[in-house]
Design a protein around this motif. Sequence first.
Motif, mmCIF file in Angstrom:
data_model
loop_
_atom_site.group_PDB
_atom_site.id
_atom_site.type_symbol
_atom_site.label_atom_id
_atom_site.label_comp_id
_atom_site.label_asym_id
_atom_site.label_seq_id
_atom_site.Cartn_x
_atom_site.Cartn_y
_atom_site.Cartn_z
ATOM 1 N N GLY A 37 0.793 -1.222 0.000
ATOM 2 C CA GLY A 37 0.000 0.000 0.000
ATOM 3 C C GLY A 37 0.825 1.272 0.000
ATOM 4 N N VAL A 38 2.059 1.191 -0.470
ATOM 5 C CA VAL A 38 2.919 2.370 -0.527
ATOM 6 C C VAL A 38 2.650 3.096 -1.846
ATOM 7 N N LYS A 39 2.236 4.351 -1.752
ATOM 8 C CA LYS A 39 1.906 5.148 -2.929
ATOM 9 C C LYS A 39 2.965 6.181 -3.270
ATOM 10 N N ASN A 40 3.737 6.604 -2.264
ATOM 11 C CA ASN A 40 4.745 7.638 -2.444
ATOM 12 C C ASN A 40 6.032 7.214 -1.761
ATOM 13 N N ALA A 41 7.099 7.099 -2.543
ATOM 14 C CA ALA A 41 8.389 6.720 -1.967
ATOM 15 C C ALA A 41 9.495 6.943 -2.975
ATOM 16 N N LYS A 42 10.663 7.252 -2.459
ATOM 17 C CA LYS A 42 11.869 7.280 -3.275
ATOM 18 C C LYS A 42 12.676 6.061 -2.854
ATOM 19 N N ILE A 43 13.008 5.217 -3.824
ATOM 20 C CA ILE A 43 13.709 3.975 -3.558
ATOM 21 C C ILE A 43 15.078 4.013 -4.237
ATOM 22 N N PHE A 44 16.115 3.722 -3.466
ATOM 23 C CA PHE A 44 17.457 3.561 -3.997
ATOM 24 C C PHE A 44 17.805 2.090 -3.834
#
Length: 94
Positions: A56-63
């Motif tokens: 349910g993650v809609k907003n994230a910056k992933i490295f």
Amino acid sequence: MELKVVAKAGTLESSDIQIIVEPDNHGINIELDSVVKAQFGEQIKTVIKETLDSLGVKNAKIFANDKGAIDPVIISRVQTAVYRSAQSTDFKWM
């Protein structure tokens, strides 16, 4: 699931992937560095995105710094980083 803090999971060892998750307000942004990016880069991004969707993650910056991890390892590292970032104790492992 709402992300609250920067969190990471995984290592830079062979056959692993290090995932760093940051809260963001602009959708999902995945930055991938991988030793197998040419062959499997899109598959790795797809696994990361599907795991975020299932949580349910809609907003994230992933490295993501991949050293040849297989899909189950990628999934577990993303799950762990997200739960740490959300400061959640309500674990629903897939």
